[in-house]
Design an enzyme around this catalytic site. Sequence first.
Site: not given
Length: 347
Positions: A179, A281, A312
Site C-alpha cells: 500500500s 480495491d 485491500h
Amino acid sequence: MASIDDPTTWLAYGKIDPELGEILRQGGKPRFDKDNRIEGIPAVREAWTPLYKQFAEAALLQAQPDVYSEEVLVRCRDGHLARCLIYKPTDPPPNGSPVVVLFHGGGWCFGCPEMDAINCIKAVQRYGAVALSVDYRLAPEFPFPAAVNDSWDVLQWVARNSCQLGGNPSLGFIIGGTSAGGNISAALSHLARDTGMSPGITGVWLSIPALLSHDAVPEQYLPLYLSREQNRDAPILPKSAMDMYEEAYRPELSSELWNPFNWSSGHMKLPTHYFQICGMDVLRDEGLLYERVLKKEYGVMTKVDIYPGLPHVYWANFPTHSRSKDYAEDTNKGFGWLLDISASGRL
C-alpha cells in the site's frame, strides 16, 4: 473472464468474492476497521501498534533458533533516528545473504516496522536473507515528503552497510512494501536508478500499491482507470479512507514522489517487479496499469498475483477467508522469484 492482459475486462475483478460476501452477510467485520477521520488517527495507532508488536514477537519466537532480530537506529538527513528491525539467519550462509528491505503500509499515517516482521522472517528462513523492516515518520505530524525522504535515507544507509550487516547484494537486493509502502518503494526504485546507487536494486515487490492519484492520470489511461469509482465503497479502503490519507499526508500533487507512475525520466532500466493486486480495491487499476506500462513499454520483467473480488489488505482483515493464507505464501514465493532472476543474471 478477467485477464490482466485485457484492460477491458478489469472491471470483472471487482465483483465481490462469494466467500467474502457470505462473511459480510453473517456480520463479519474487518479486524483492522477504523474511523476514517484525521482526528481519529492517534486512537487507531494506540489500538493497532500493540497488536503488530504482538504478532511480530510471536512470529520471531516461532522462528527461533533459526532467526534472530536486532534493532538499529539510522540517522536521517535532519538528524531524525529511524527505527529499523533487522532479521538475520542465526547461521549465516557462507557466501553471505541476499538483502531484503521492506517499508510498511498504513496510509502514511499508521504502522510500524513490526507490520512486516513475518515477511522478513520468512525471507530469512527460506532464502537465508538479511531482511530489514523500516520505520518512517507519519502524517499528519510529518506530511509529505517525510515518509519517502526517511525511507530513502535508510535505503542508502543499507546500501552502504550491506556487507557489515551480513548481506551480499550480488545475490539479490530487493525492496518492497504494501500500500503506502508500495508507493514509497516505487519512488525509491527510481531514485536508486537515477542516482546510480551502488549496490543497485535487483527486484521490487509492490503489494496493493498506491502509484497514481486520481487527479494525475494521463489522458490516455483515463478509460482504464476505473477502480477508484467502482470500489469507492469497498471494505477496508473506501474512498473516504483514501481521502483522509491524502488530506493528512498533504502530498504535492505534481511530485513524482507522490505519483511514481508519472516519473519524469520514465521507467527504463528499472529492476524486475513482482505485484500483488486485489480486485475489489480502489488502487487496483493503478497497479495493473503500472505493471502493463513497465512490461509493454519499457521491457521490465514482471510477475503478477491478483486476488479477484477481494479488498485491500483482505488477508489481515478477514483471516478466516480461505484465500488469506495464499497471500503470505505468494509473497514469499514472489521474493524467491525476484531472487532467482537476480541470481540468473537476467536483469
